[in-house]
Design a protein around this motif. Structure first.
Motif, PDB file in Angstrom:
ATOM      1  N   ASP A 330      -0.087  -0.709  -0.681  1.00  0.00           N
ATOM      2  CA  ASP A 330       0.113  -0.001   0.077  1.00  0.00           C
ATOM      3  C   ASP A 330       0.506   1.701   0.217  1.00  0.00           C
ATOM      4  OD1 ASP A 330      -1.806  -1.947   0.078  1.00  0.00           O
ATOM      5  OD2 ASP A 330      -2.096  -1.725   2.242  1.00  0.00           O
ATOM      6  N   ASN A 331       1.910   1.211   0.291  1.00  0.00           N
ATOM      7  CA  ASN A 331       2.795   2.087   0.574  1.00  0.00           C
ATOM      8  C   ASN A 331       4.136   2.561  -0.964  1.00  0.00           C
ATOM      9  OD1 ASN A 331       4.812   4.390   0.880  1.00  0.00           O
ATOM     10  ND2 ASN A 331       5.478   3.515   3.216  1.00  0.00           N
ATOM     11  N   PRO A 332       4.001   3.813  -1.513  1.00  0.00           N
ATOM     12  CA  PRO A 332       4.662   4.027  -2.937  1.00  0.00           C
ATOM     13  C   PRO A 332       6.028   3.978  -2.669  1.00  0.00           C
ATOM     14  CG  PRO A 332       3.546   5.427  -2.518  1.00  0.00           C
ATOM     15  CD  PRO A 332       2.822   4.911  -1.552  1.00  0.00           C
ATOM     16  N   ASP A 333       6.159   4.254  -1.371  1.00  0.00           N
ATOM     17  CA  ASP A 333       7.679   4.878  -0.970  1.00  0.00           C
ATOM     18  C   ASP A 333       8.480   3.485  -1.266  1.00  0.00           C
ATOM     19  OD1 ASP A 333       6.312   6.973  -0.630  1.00  0.00           O
ATOM     20  OD2 ASP A 333       6.468   7.252   1.217  1.00  0.00           O
ATOM     21  N   ARG A 334       9.583   3.776  -1.424  1.00  0.00           N
ATOM     22  CA  ARG A 334      10.793   3.042  -2.174  1.00  0.00           C
ATOM     23  C   ARG A 334      12.033   3.416  -1.291  1.00  0.00           C
ATOM     24  NH1 ARG A 334      11.555   1.051  -7.866  1.00  0.00           N
ATOM     25  NH2 ARG A 334      11.322   3.625  -8.004  1.00  0.00           N
ATOM     26  N   MET A 335      12.465   2.388  -1.139  1.00  0.00           N
ATOM     27  CA  MET A 335      14.358   3.114  -0.379  1.00  0.00           C
ATOM     28  C   MET A 335      15.393   1.939  -1.555  1.00  0.00           C
ATOM     29  SD  MET A 335      15.342   1.993   2.909  1.00  0.00           S
ATOM     30  CE  MET A 335      14.889   3.460   3.798  1.00  0.00           C
ATOM     31  N   ILE A 336      16.214   2.364  -1.966  1.00  0.00           N
ATOM     32  CA  ILE A 336      17.402   2.457  -3.025  1.00  0.00           C
ATOM     33  C   ILE A 336      18.499   2.321  -3.030  1.00  0.00           C
ATOM     34  CG2 ILE A 336      18.026   2.868  -4.816  1.00  0.00           C
ATOM     35  CD1 ILE A 336      14.695   2.424  -5.056  1.00  0.00           C
ATOM     36  N   PHE A 337      18.721   1.124  -2.877  1.00  0.00           N
ATOM     37  CA  PHE A 337      20.304   0.445  -2.117  1.00  0.00           C
ATOM     38  C   PHE A 337      21.177  -0.421  -3.147  1.00  0.00           C
ATOM     39  CE2 PHE A 337      17.947  -0.147   1.711  1.00  0.00           C
ATOM     40  CZ  PHE A 337      18.308  -0.362   2.687  1.00  0.00           C
ATOM     41  N   TYR A 338      22.729   0.593  -2.968  1.00  0.00           N
ATOM     42  CA  TYR A 338      23.635  -0.042  -4.583  1.00  0.00           C
ATOM     43  C   TYR A 338      24.202  -1.108  -3.921  1.00  0.00           C
ATOM     44  CZ  TYR A 338      21.269   3.807  -7.081  1.00  0.00           C
ATOM     45  OH  TYR A 338      20.673   4.766  -7.343  1.00  0.00           O
ATOM     46  N   LYS A 339      24.755  -2.357  -4.352  1.00  0.00           N
ATOM     47  CA  LYS A 339      25.773  -3.173  -3.839  1.00  0.00           C
ATOM     48  C   LYS A 339      27.017  -2.951  -4.812  1.00  0.00           C
ATOM     49  CE  LYS A 339      26.296  -8.474  -2.762  1.00  0.00           C
ATOM     50  NZ  LYS A 339      25.838  -9.709  -2.840  1.00  0.00           N
ATOM     51  N   SER A 340      28.098  -3.293  -4.601  1.00  0.00           N
ATOM     52  CA  SER A 340      29.227  -3.500  -5.575  1.00  0.00           C
ATOM     53  C   SER A 340      29.360  -4.633  -6.185  1.00  0.00           C
ATOM     54  CB  SER A 340      31.092  -2.600  -5.103  1.00  0.00           C
ATOM     55  OG  SER A 340      31.779  -3.248  -5.751  1.00  0.00           O
ATOM     56  N   LYS A 341      29.470  -5.027  -7.359  1.00  0.00           N
ATOM     57  CA  LYS A 341      29.882  -6.342  -7.717  1.00  0.00           C
ATOM     58  C   LYS A 341      31.574  -6.368  -7.559  1.00  0.00           C
ATOM     59  CE  LYS A 341      26.677  -5.660 -11.663  1.00  0.00           C
ATOM     60  NZ  LYS A 341      26.303  -5.814 -13.189  1.00  0.00           N
ATOM     61  N   ASN A 342      31.986  -5.622  -7.269  1.00  0.00           N
ATOM     62  CA  ASN A 342      33.727  -5.870  -7.441  1.00  0.00           C
ATOM     63  C   ASN A 342      34.172  -5.887  -5.871  1.00  0.00           C
ATOM     64  OD1 ASN A 342      34.103  -5.326 -10.105  1.00  0.00           O
ATOM     65  ND2 ASN A 342      34.751  -3.368  -9.131  1.00  0.00           N
ATOM     66  N   SER A 343      33.479  -5.193  -4.986  1.00  0.00           N
ATOM     67  CA  SER A 343      34.006  -5.041  -3.490  1.00  0.00           C
ATOM     68  C   SER A 343      33.253  -6.066  -2.705  1.00  0.00           C
ATOM     69  CB  SER A 343      34.670  -3.486  -3.300  1.00  0.00           C
ATOM     70  OG  SER A 343      33.229  -3.370  -3.032  1.00  0.00           O
ATOM     71  N   GLU A 344      31.788  -6.214  -3.390  1.00  0.00           N
ATOM     72  CA  GLU A 344      30.419  -6.094  -2.281  1.00  0.00           C
ATOM     73  C   GLU A 344      29.864  -4.881  -1.302  1.00  0.00           C
ATOM     74  OE1 GLU A 344      31.114 -10.305  -1.265  1.00  0.00           O
ATOM     75  OE2 GLU A 344      30.679 -10.884  -3.367  1.00  0.00           O
ATOM     76  N   LYS A 345      30.555  -4.114  -1.154  1.00  0.00           N
ATOM     77  CA  LYS A 345      30.178  -2.805  -0.196  1.00  0.00           C
ATOM     78  C   LYS A 345      29.135  -2.368  -0.931  1.00  0.00           C
ATOM     79  CE  LYS A 345      34.941  -1.398   0.712  1.00  0.00           C
ATOM     80  NZ  LYS A 345      36.016  -0.520   0.751  1.00  0.00           N
ATOM     81  N   TRP A 346      28.247  -1.651   0.386  1.00  0.00           N
ATOM     82  CA  TRP A 346      26.631  -1.216   0.005  1.00  0.00           C
ATOM     83  C   TRP A 346      26.239  -0.423  -0.098  1.00  0.00           C
ATOM     84  CZ3 TRP A 346      22.150  -3.976  -0.662  1.00  0.00           C
ATOM     85  CH2 TRP A 346      22.208  -5.062  -1.371  1.00  0.00           C
ATOM     86  N   TRP A 347      25.897   0.880  -0.406  1.00  0.00           N
ATOM     87  CA  TRP A 347      25.638   2.283  -0.364  1.00  0.00           C
ATOM     88  C   TRP A 347      24.110   2.216   0.026  1.00  0.00           C
ATOM     89  CZ3 TRP A 347      29.486   0.710  -3.024  1.00  0.00           C
ATOM     90  CH2 TRP A 347      30.619   1.180  -2.753  1.00  0.00           C
TER      91      TRP A 347
END
Length: 389
Positions: A330-347
């Motif tokens: 019911d909530n259109p809000d989303r949270m966007i994450f990014y994951k590096s394919k090289n280091s596997e770190k997250w943003w």
């Protein structure tokens, strides 16, 4: 700019025996007779023996420690074997202190400013922790906000005017005009050494603070805290006395030497970080030179981390996997994450409350992502949004 006017050359007789093959001493180009070409260097080591910040009032005359901290650290650092990467490092020697303590801050500011403008990372070996203020001033020219992380057993932000400068520099940074500090991360503080009012101020400003126990529990969670920083300031008092006895007053609790090296490794790996300062080393208290070896090893890990950087700054490229987390149907809000394919770190991408401001992509951890898919808003997202408005 002729930086050599600010520095005293090193005594080569002290270091000539350290130039063994494959050690850092054989690779670092240091200021002995000819000032090294810092413009082509990745990093520049700077010794600063200024300690007037330890006292309530500036001494009438400049008094330097009988044995400069940087000299002892260099003797340990140069004997360590070079890592796997290249080694384009210079040692600019020891900074000539100013007539006043404020003059020393301004000299350090000018040096840091010039070096980072040419993509050379200054590694500052102090000196009292108030030199952090001069390190911070070196970013004033960037015309953008900066992020800072300080590792310390206390929070040097007291309002007590009678306290020495090395207990007040964070307050000076917060009060500095113009204000270009976006975020402050405090790592390794010990609650019984910090005034409750100071912690309340950090919370009000939406800054991050982590007790030493939290670091012990999961040092990996400190990686995104360090990764966001433009400058890192490390007070040796954050390390337990068993691993680094060269500070006063002695404290049996704190980070281990391994944890200190881990934080410096994270700092070296970070594409954002452009200066490192290590402060409060007192050679007179370090009879067995254990602290010097700890600091040298911390710098080694920082250097090694630097030469393993991945240049992960373009989130529109193919090097990242994008994740959109919806909180409910019911909530259109989303949270966007990014994951590096090289280091596997997250943003994590944080949208501002105000529509006239752009979003910010900030380092985060896998734990933040797991928290989001459970329907919980990560604290890092809340703090960042509160700062951008």
């Amino acid at each position: 700019m002729n930086l050599s006017i600010f520095f005293e050359p090193l005594n080569e007789d002290v270091f000539v025996k350290l130039n063994k093959p494959r050690t850092l001493g054989a690779y670092i180009n240091r200021f002995v007779s000819k000032f090294p070409d810092w413009r082509t260097a990745d990093m520049a080591i700077i010794g600063v023996s200024e300690t007037r910040g330890l006292h309530v009032e500036e001494a009438a005359e400049i008094t330097l420690p009988s044995t400069a901290p940087a000299r002892i650290v260099r003797k340990k650092l140069y004997t360590l074997h070079k890592g796997s990467g290249r080694c384009q490092i210079v040692d600019l020697g020891n900074l000539r202190p100013g007539i006043t303590l404020e003059d020393t801050y301004l000299r350090l500011k000018e040096i840091v400013e010039v070096l980072i403008s040419h993509n050379t990372i200054p590694i500052i070996i102090g000196g009292s922790h108030d030199l952090e203020y001069g390190q911070y001033l070196g970013y004033e020219h960037l015309d953008r906000v900066v992020n800072m992380v300080t590792v310390d057993s206390s929070v040097d932000m007291t309002e007590d005017a009678s306290a020495p400068p090395n207990k007040r520099q964070l307050r000076r940074i917060l009060m500095h005009d113009p204000n270009y500090l976006f975020s402050l991360g405090q790592i390794g503080y010990q609650s019984y050494l910090v005034e409750p009012e100071v912690m309340a101020t950090l919370e009000k400003l939406h800054f991050e603070a982590y007790r030493v126990g939290e670091v012990h529990k999961n040092v990996q969670e400190m990686e995104p805290v360090v990764r966001v920083a433009d400058l890192l300031s490390f007070d040796i008092s954050a390390i337990r006395h068993q691993d680094a006895p060269g500070y006063e007053p002695a404290n049996p609790f704190g980070l281990t030497g391994e944890e200190a090296c881990q934080l410096c490794w994270y700092a070296g790996l970070s594409d954002n970080l452009t200066s490192l300062g290590i402060y409060e080393y007192d050679t007179e208290l370090d009879k067995r030179r254990l602290t010097a070896m700890t600091i040298a090893t911390m710098i080694w890990y920082f250097i090694e981390g630097f030469y393993h950087r991945k240049n992960e700054v373009d989130f529109s490229g193919k090097l990242f996997t994008k994740y959109a987390v919806a909180f409910s149907d019911d909530n259109p809000d989303r949270m966007i994450f990014y994951k590096s394919k090289n280091s596997e770190k997250w943003w994590l991408e944080v949208e501002p409350l105000s529509s006239d401001k752009g979003s910010r992509i900030v380092p985060c951890s896998y734990e933040d992502y797991l928290q989001a898919i459970k329907g919980e808003v990560p604290n890092r997202w809340i703090l960042t949004q509160a700062r951008i408005g």
